[in-house]
Design a protein around this motif. Structure first.
Motif, PDB file in Angstrom:
ATOM      1  N   ASN A  36       0.819  -1.203   0.000  1.00  0.00           N
ATOM      2  CA  ASN A  36       0.000   0.000   0.000  1.00  0.00           C
ATOM      3  C   ASN A  36       0.861   1.264   0.000  1.00  0.00           C
ATOM      4  O   ASN A  36       2.074   1.211   0.223  1.00  0.00           O
ATOM      5  CB  ASN A  36      -0.998  -0.002   1.167  1.00  0.00           C
ATOM      6  N   GLN A  37       0.243   2.398  -0.242  1.00  0.00           N
ATOM      7  CA  GLN A  37       0.981   3.645  -0.394  1.00  0.00           C
ATOM      8  C   GLN A  37       1.695   4.032   0.886  1.00  0.00           C
ATOM      9  O   GLN A  37       2.805   4.566   0.864  1.00  0.00           O
ATOM     10  CB  GLN A  37       0.037   4.771  -0.825  1.00  0.00           C
ATOM     11  N   GLN A  38       1.066   3.755   2.036  1.00  0.00           N
ATOM     12  CA  GLN A  38       1.705   4.102   3.313  1.00  0.00           C
ATOM     13  C   GLN A  38       2.999   3.322   3.519  1.00  0.00           C
ATOM     14  O   GLN A  38       3.994   3.867   4.002  1.00  0.00           O
ATOM     15  CB  GLN A  38       0.744   3.865   4.479  1.00  0.00           C
ATOM     16  N   SER A  66       3.092  -6.430   3.974  1.00  0.00           N
ATOM     17  CA  SER A  66       1.825  -6.667   3.302  1.00  0.00           C
ATOM     18  C   SER A  66       1.284  -8.047   3.666  1.00  0.00           C
ATOM     19  O   SER A  66       0.090  -8.214   3.950  1.00  0.00           O
ATOM     20  CB  SER A  66       2.004  -6.553   1.788  1.00  0.00           C
ATOM     21  N   PHE A  67       2.149  -9.057   3.662  1.00  0.00           N
ATOM     22  CA  PHE A  67       1.741 -10.412   4.019  1.00  0.00           C
ATOM     23  C   PHE A  67       1.203 -10.478   5.451  1.00  0.00           C
ATOM     24  O   PHE A  67       0.184 -11.124   5.711  1.00  0.00           O
ATOM     25  CB  PHE A  67       2.926 -11.366   3.856  1.00  0.00           C
ATOM     26  N   PHE A  68       1.861  -9.780   6.364  1.00  0.00           N
ATOM     27  CA  PHE A  68       1.413  -9.785   7.758  1.00  0.00           C
ATOM     28  C   PHE A  68       0.151  -8.944   7.966  1.00  0.00           C
ATOM     29  O   PHE A  68      -0.519  -9.057   8.990  1.00  0.00           O
ATOM     30  CB  PHE A  68       2.518  -9.280   8.685  1.00  0.00           C
ATOM     31  N   GLY A  69      -0.171  -8.090   7.002  1.00  0.00           N
ATOM     32  CA  GLY A  69      -1.375  -7.282   7.095  1.00  0.00           C
ATOM     33  C   GLY A  69      -1.280  -6.136   8.086  1.00  0.00           C
ATOM     34  O   GLY A  69      -2.284  -5.750   8.688  1.00  0.00           O
ATOM     35  N   VAL A  70      -0.087  -5.573   8.243  1.00  0.00           N
ATOM     36  CA  VAL A  70       0.099  -4.474   9.196  1.00  0.00           C
ATOM     37  C   VAL A  70      -0.577  -3.219   8.668  1.00  0.00           C
ATOM     38  O   VAL A  70      -0.328  -2.784   7.544  1.00  0.00           O
ATOM     39  CB  VAL A  70       1.602  -4.213   9.428  1.00  0.00           C
ATOM     40  N   LYS A  71      -1.433  -2.619   9.496  1.00  0.00           N
ATOM     41  CA  LYS A  71      -2.191  -1.414   9.122  1.00  0.00           C
ATOM     42  C   LYS A  71      -1.589  -0.183   9.787  1.00  0.00           C
ATOM     43  O   LYS A  71      -1.033  -0.271  10.889  1.00  0.00           O
ATOM     44  CB  LYS A  71      -3.661  -1.567   9.515  1.00  0.00           C
ATOM     45  N   PRO A  72      -1.712   0.984   9.174  1.00  0.00           N
ATOM     46  CA  PRO A  72      -1.146   2.209   9.749  1.00  0.00           C
ATOM     47  C   PRO A  72      -1.733   2.579  11.113  1.00  0.00           C
ATOM     48  O   PRO A  72      -1.107   3.327  11.869  1.00  0.00           O
ATOM     49  CB  PRO A  72      -1.484   3.284   8.710  1.00  0.00           C
ATOM     50  N   SER A  73      -2.894   2.054  11.433  1.00  0.00           N
ATOM     51  CA  SER A  73      -3.552   2.378  12.703  1.00  0.00           C
ATOM     52  C   SER A  73      -3.247   1.376  13.809  1.00  0.00           C
ATOM     53  O   SER A  73      -3.744   1.516  14.935  1.00  0.00           O
ATOM     54  CB  SER A  73      -5.072   2.435  12.502  1.00  0.00           C
ATOM     55  N   ASP A  74      -2.401   0.388  13.539  1.00  0.00           N
ATOM     56  CA  ASP A  74      -2.142  -0.675  14.509  1.00  0.00           C
ATOM     57  C   ASP A  74      -1.283  -0.212  15.679  1.00  0.00           C
ATOM     58  O   ASP A  74      -0.416   0.661  15.536  1.00  0.00           O
ATOM     59  CB  ASP A  74      -1.423  -1.850  13.835  1.00  0.00           C
TER      60      ASP A  74
END
Length: 282
Positions: A36-38, A66-74
């Protein structure tokens, strides 16, 4: 002017070309991970050291996160960040909406406690880096993590993600690996992610090599209560024969043999690695 590196003694220029966002995938040609862009912005942020960016070709940080699905809000805990290779990516990535927590080496161990000097040095450097860049890293913070003496990672059910990169062998050698996994389980929220990247052994290899048997790591995580939801070959390297005279540390970036057969080991690259995604049962 504030330092742009984790180690205060290093003054590396930042004016480097942006890293490739599509790293070599050694094992699965059809395995894709959209970055993702972030994450793209974090990979090219000015706090990253030039030498660390050069290692992207081996460590595939965009695809791995990306595979781990880390989000900017985590709210994310990284276990033993060491020299801060991933901290330079994760802390900026989480700065606006999330919270990066370094479960760091204890930078100030009790007097009389024998602790490897490099751990104190790296612990102090990372703490200083987080402090120096507090104005741009949001809530980024650190805690001391020195199992079994300091084993807590935070309040129960408080983290969305816990990540560890190439550390399992250290805790296994100290006989505390199950305790570490248990602490990770406790700090994660129900449904939270535990992401593991580790040097991958062939069956029967000795722990002293630095490589770990993937099936054994999965079994231990499941014993603690985790569920394996996916594994990736994004950090695989079939060039790694794993029969090196100084174990995994024969390969870059350690190159324990110095100039002896250096070109050979540089051509192999960094180790073959498992990449595992676990979740805490809801």
């Amino acid at each position: 002017m504030k330092s742009l590196t984790l180690a205060a003694s290093l003054a590396l220029a930042i004016g480097v070309a942006a890293p490739s966002l599509v790293s070599p995938n050694y094992a699965l040609a059809n395995e894709t991970h959209l970055v993702n862009q972030q994450v793209t912005d974090a990979l090219t942020n000015p706090l990253r050291q030039a030498a660390n960016i050069e290692r992207d070709q081996y460590r595939h940080p965009g695809e791995t996160l990306s595979f781990f699905g880390v989000k900017p809000s985590d709210t994310l805990v990284e276990l033993w960040p060491g020299g801060g290779w991933y901290a330079e990516i994760l802390a900026p990535y989480l700065a606006k909406e999330g919270h990066y927590i370094a479960a760091n080496f204890d930078a100030n161990p009790p007097e009389g406690l024998e602790v490897p000097g490099y751990r104190i040095r790296l612990g102090k450097a990372l703490d200083k880096w987080l402090k120096d860049h507090g104005d741009t890293l949001g809530q980024a913070s650190s805690i001391s993590f020195d199992p079994p003496r300091l084993i807590e990672l935070g309040a129960p059910n408080s983290a969305d993600v816990v990540l560890t990169f190439r550390n399992l062998h250290n805790w296994a050698k100290s006989g505390v690996l199950e305790q570490v996994f248990d602490s990770v389980y406790k700090v994660l929220k129900p449904g939270g992610t535990f992401g593991v990247v580790e040097h991958r052994a062939n069956p029967g290899m000795d722990l002293s090599t630095g490589y770990m048997v993937q099936d054994e790591m999965i079994a231990l995580a499941e014993k603690v209560g985790f569920t394996l939801v996916a594994s990736s070959e994004v950090n695989a390297n079939p060039k790694d024969s794993k029969d090196h005279p100084k174990g995994v540390w024969t390969l870059p970036p350690s190159l324990r043999l110095g100039d002896q057969d250096k070109a050979k080991y540089l051509a192999i690259g960094e180790s073959d690695r498992m990449t595992l995604k676990f979740v805490k049962k809801s």
